[in-house]
Design an enzyme around this catalytic site. Sequence first.
Site: not given
Ligand code: MN
Ligand code: MN
Length: 305
Positions: A86, A97, A157, A165, A190, A290
């Site tokens: 990630d 992200d 998020h 976030h 995600e 994600e």
């Molecule tokens: Mn992530």
């Molecule tokens: Mn994330």
Amino acid sequence: MLQKEVIKCYIKAGRIASEVRDKVKTLVKEDVSLLEICNWVENKIKDKGGKLAFPCNICINDVAAHYSSSINDDTVVPRDSVVKIDLGVHVDGYIADTAITVCLNHQYDGMVYAINEALKQAIKAVKPGIKNSHIGSIIQKTIERYGFKPIWNLSGHQMTRYVLHTGKSIPNISTFGLSKIREGEVFAIEPFLTLRAGVGEVTGLKRTHIYRFHKTHRNLNKDADKLQELIKKRFNSLPFSKRWLNEPSEHFSFADERMEKAFSEVLAKKSITGYPVLAERSGKIVAQAEHTVIVTKNGCLVTTL
Ligand code: MN
Ligand code: MN
């Protein structure tokens, strides 16, 4: 509505993130050092002109999130493991992200197929006016259709400039939430899943590798105060690795022992907070996918495709 310049930054961050994500796949092999992978990802992001939005996360098997190598991590990728990478890139504070799951044992390929499918179906449904909870129900249904279980206490998020976030979340299960998605909002979606026999819940372990600045504490000792200022200036409110504090390039001019003391102090005074490593409560294998999306007039733009 987002300004053109802002969208450009999101798109650049997304392109860098997806390039690095697609390349790191080939690096994940049995016996490769996790620290090496983290360093590779983070250096690649910088080489390509992006900044780090958070430390590279590399989570093995039942570990779902928030593991990143410490400076002397000698862990290697285990045989037949399921590895989640990630990574986060920002350009002028605008974040991409994204995450993938790599399976070293084809026995688990079905999990990866299902999680990718859940993400794809969720993205398809994103448009202004749709409830976040509706996205969650699509994710849950898709995961269950393939015979797996969503992780209920992890979620997508909203993101804003320099904030990873914030605001609304996108659940990975069906909920009763009433909040709706609006044009111009940016989300990381995600989904996470585990085996049907798992609990479908993550729990915090007593290990923390990732931290972020929380609030200025006014009564710190001299070293801790200096560290607090450096962290605030360098990372803003974005997550960072303790490993980065020891890198000469980061300009934290502390000897190791003084750094340890200062670090304990800023942590104890809650000037910074940590993200404990999260693992599936019953120890079952977890898969994740994600992407980052910008909500547009009629749907969404996936910046990390
Ligand atoms: Mn992530
Ligand atoms: Mn994330």
